[in-house]
Scaffold this motif. Structure first.
Motif, mmCIF file in Angstrom:
data_model
loop_
_atom_site.group_PDB
_atom_site.id
_atom_site.type_symbol
_atom_site.label_atom_id
_atom_site.label_comp_id
_atom_site.label_asym_id
_atom_site.label_seq_id
_atom_site.Cartn_x
_atom_site.Cartn_y
_atom_site.Cartn_z
ATOM 1 N N SER A 1 -2.607 41.068 -26.624
ATOM 2 C CA SER A 1 -3.482 42.463 -25.863
ATOM 3 C C SER A 1 -3.096 43.415 -26.673
ATOM 4 O O SER A 1 -1.934 43.563 -27.192
ATOM 5 C CB SER A 1 -2.956 42.453 -24.525
ATOM 6 O OG SER A 1 -3.510 43.563 -24.133
ATOM 7 N N ALA B 1 -4.895 39.296 -14.574
ATOM 8 C CA ALA B 1 -5.823 38.937 -15.648
ATOM 9 C C ALA B 1 -5.175 37.284 -16.043
ATOM 10 O O ALA B 1 -6.209 36.769 -16.302
ATOM 11 C CB ALA B 1 -5.556 39.691 -16.933
ATOM 12 N N THR B 2 -4.000 36.909 -16.174
ATOM 13 C CA THR B 2 -3.771 35.732 -16.429
ATOM 14 C C THR B 2 -4.487 34.669 -15.616
ATOM 15 O O THR B 2 -4.704 33.734 -15.988
ATOM 16 C CB THR B 2 -2.156 35.551 -16.269
ATOM 17 O OG1 THR B 2 -1.413 36.799 -16.810
ATOM 18 C CG2 THR B 2 -1.565 34.483 -16.943
ATOM 19 N N THR C 1 3.113 37.898 -12.823
ATOM 20 C CA THR C 1 2.084 38.075 -13.758
ATOM 21 C C THR C 1 1.090 39.085 -13.265
ATOM 22 O O THR C 1 1.144 39.387 -12.035
ATOM 23 C CB THR C 1 1.524 37.099 -14.534
ATOM 24 O OG1 THR C 1 0.839 37.449 -15.776
ATOM 25 C CG2 THR C 1 0.508 36.159 -13.792
ATOM 26 N N PHE C 2 0.327 39.648 -14.335
ATOM 27 C CA PHE C 2 -0.800 40.503 -14.144
ATOM 28 C C PHE C 2 -2.027 39.459 -13.710
ATOM 29 O O PHE C 2 -2.237 38.362 -14.160
ATOM 30 C CB PHE C 2 -1.148 41.291 -15.248
ATOM 31 C CG PHE C 2 -2.094 42.281 -14.837
ATOM 32 C CD1 PHE C 2 -2.103 43.274 -13.964
ATOM 33 C CD2 PHE C 2 -3.406 42.436 -15.874
ATOM 34 C CE1 PHE C 2 -3.130 44.104 -13.730
ATOM 35 C CE2 PHE C 2 -4.566 43.125 -15.508
ATOM 36 C CZ PHE C 2 -4.362 43.927 -14.503
ATOM 37 N N HIS D 1 2.535 40.262 -23.881
ATOM 38 C CA HIS D 1 3.673 41.348 -24.035
ATOM 39 C C HIS D 1 4.539 40.837 -25.358
ATOM 40 O O HIS D 1 5.536 41.427 -25.520
ATOM 41 C CB HIS D 1 4.787 40.926 -22.779
ATOM 42 C CG HIS D 1 4.114 41.228 -21.533
ATOM 43 N ND1 HIS D 1 4.967 41.128 -20.435
ATOM 44 C CD2 HIS D 1 2.781 41.825 -20.991
ATOM 45 C CE1 HIS D 1 4.108 41.527 -19.176
ATOM 46 N NE2 HIS D 1 2.932 41.948 -19.589
ATOM 47 N N VAL E 1 3.592 33.118 -19.760
ATOM 48 C CA VAL E 1 3.336 34.342 -19.930
ATOM 49 C C VAL E 1 4.781 34.734 -20.581
ATOM 50 O O VAL E 1 5.879 34.763 -19.731
ATOM 51 C CB VAL E 1 3.080 35.117 -18.560
ATOM 52 C CG1 VAL E 1 3.191 36.606 -19.056
ATOM 53 C CG2 VAL E 1 1.759 34.550 -18.009
ATOM 54 N N GLY F 1 -8.502 45.785 -26.490
ATOM 55 C CA GLY F 1 -8.489 44.747 -27.496
ATOM 56 C C GLY F 1 -7.686 43.453 -27.253
ATOM 57 O O GLY F 1 -6.716 43.630 -26.308
ATOM 58 N N ASP G 1 -0.120 33.125 -22.663
ATOM 59 C CA ASP G 1 -0.428 34.572 -22.416
ATOM 60 C C ASP G 1 0.363 35.383 -23.217
ATOM 61 O O ASP G 1 1.624 35.693 -22.500
ATOM 62 C CB ASP G 1 -0.630 34.980 -21.007
ATOM 63 C CG ASP G 1 -1.015 36.417 -20.732
ATOM 64 O OD1 ASP G 1 -0.538 37.337 -21.525
ATOM 65 O OD2 ASP G 1 -1.248 36.672 -19.553
ATOM 66 N N SER H 1 -10.531 42.461 -25.435
ATOM 67 C CA SER H 1 -9.466 42.429 -24.335
ATOM 68 C C SER H 1 -8.583 40.950 -24.517
ATOM 69 O O SER H 1 -9.518 39.884 -24.779
ATOM 70 C CB SER H 1 -9.773 42.827 -22.812
ATOM 71 O OG SER H 1 -10.412 41.705 -22.380
#
Ligand SMILES: *Cc1c(COP(=O)(O)O)cnc(C)c1O
Length: 388
Positions: A183, A89-90, A86-87, A161, A132, A195, A158, A60
């Motif tokens: 990603s 995860a960042t 952002t999401f 996108h 990001v 992944g 990141d 991931s």
């Protein structure tokens, strides 16, 4: 309202070549990390066309971000600056390492992290900046890298996108930061189901990330004592993670990567059709890439202008009523209970992200859409905003 089937917000495009490659993997007897993961890493390096670049396939982007920051030695007492827009995860990977997250607001024109606010947020504890590339539009990396150089900071991009996105004609991933992470989640511009790819020119970082990707196992360690490593021998040099990409996933990635230029062109074409169709509506359209540069168009994010008579939530409901899925990118981190409470954050600290959150909606944009799907989305948006 609509007899047509529901149009999802996002769908992957998986072709016969991907399917045949997965079947080949299943029949090969080697289903976990092996020859195809290696080929995928090589193909990705060739795609970036950058000498000395190392590509490390992971399960991931979240894993890739974690590995990059770990390899850079980020830990307790350190601060990492990133965007609130952002999401999670960042930012969560920073907390995995016991370091602290410092969130900053966005530039209202691009919805990307504002470099001026990054510089203002630097303290003696700051170690790293994580920009990001929101929606697939490049962050002003020249400004970010300048700030990093001036203050002796690390930079991990990141790029979840941003495949394929360029800045000054250079692909994101080759910009000169310490590491960049892509990603391949199901809704991204190419997918392996789950992944990611960690990309770096820093050989030390790459070495550490490869070891930590698989339990902290080091086979090179043995080389110091003898030239010949028996196949069964390994040394554990750290409590590592289980972040390797399977060959089943890499099989998908090999073919998705080949199709990436065509995928990007189709996304750009849909974005252009949208831009034209929405030009006369009370909307702020997504910013384009600078002249000559590539926008990956991972997301097409509309902003309701102040003149629009409908609220964002009602707009999304009306789209769903017409059988069209939409989403919001993002509910900013400063509004999420964990981040809000840990750092005592308020919307007033992030006026641009807050406003964007209240007024943005992401509409479907993906290669598996037909032209008729695109026209259907256009008719729905126009119908809702023109009040029919
Ligand atoms: C999707 C995404 C991630 C996480 O990617 P995974 O591969 O699902 O871990 C990280 N950051 C951003 C901005 C994303 O959109």
């Amino acid at each position: 309202m609509s007899a047509q089937p529901f149009l999802p917000f996002a769908l992957p495009e998986i072709g016969e070549e991907e399917i045949a490659e997965v079947v080949d993997t299943l029949r090969s007897g080697w289903v976990t990390t092996g020859p195809k993961a290696k080929r995928f890493e090589q193909a990705f390096a060739e795609f970036l066309a950058e000498p000395q670049i190392e590509c490390i396939a992971v399960n991931s982007a979240t894993a890739g971000l974690h590995l990059a920051l770990e390899a850079l030695g980020i830990g307790p007492g350190d601060e990492v600056i990133t965007t609130t827009h952002t999401f999670t995860a960042t930012a969560e990977v920073v907390r995995y390492l016991g370091a602290d997250v410092v969130l900053v607001d966005i530039d209202p024109a691009t919805l990307n992290i504002d470099p001026k606010l990054v510089e203002a947020a630097i303290t003696p504890r700051t170690k790293c900046i994580v920009p990001v590339h929101y929606a697939g539009l490049a962050v002003d990396m020249l400004a970010i890298l300048d700030i990093a150089r001036k203050h002796g900071l690390r930079v991990v991009e990141d790029a979840a996108h941003a495949l394929p996105t360029t800045l000054e004609r250079e692909l994101i991933g080759t910009m000169g930061s310490d590491a960049t992470v892509f990603s391949f989640y199901a809704n991204k511009t190419m997918t392996t189901g789950e992944g990611g790819m960690l990309v770096t020119r820093n050989a030390e970082l790459a070495k550490r990330a490869r070891v930590m990707r698989l339990h902290g196992m080091n086979r090179d360690a043995f080389d110091r004592f003898t030239a010949k490593v028996p196949s069964w021998y390994y040394e554990i040099v750290a409590p590592g993670f289980k972040y390797n990409l399977t060959d089943i996933a890499a099989a998908l990635g090999l073919h998705q990567l080949k199709r990436l230029p065509a995928f990007q062109q189709r996304r750009e074409q849909i974005a252009e059709v949208y831009n034209e169709a929405f030009a006369d509506l009370p909307l702020i359209l997504p910013p384009a890439a600078p002249e000559g540069d590539v926008h990956s168009w991972h997301l097409y994010v509309l902003r309701l202008a102040d003149a629009a008579e409908i609220e964002r939530d009602a707009f999304i409901e009306a789209m769903f009523a017409r059988g069209i899925g939409c989403s919001v990118h993002y509910i900013p981190l400063h509004l999420q209970p964990y981040w809000r409470d840990r750092y005592g954050l308020t919307p007033e600290q992030f006026p641009h992200s807050q406003k964007a959150y209240e007024r943005t909606v992401s509409i479907p944009l993906y290669t598996a859409m037909t032209d008729a799907d695109v026209q259907r989305v256009i008719a729905a948006v126009r119908g809702i905003l023109l009040g029919d």
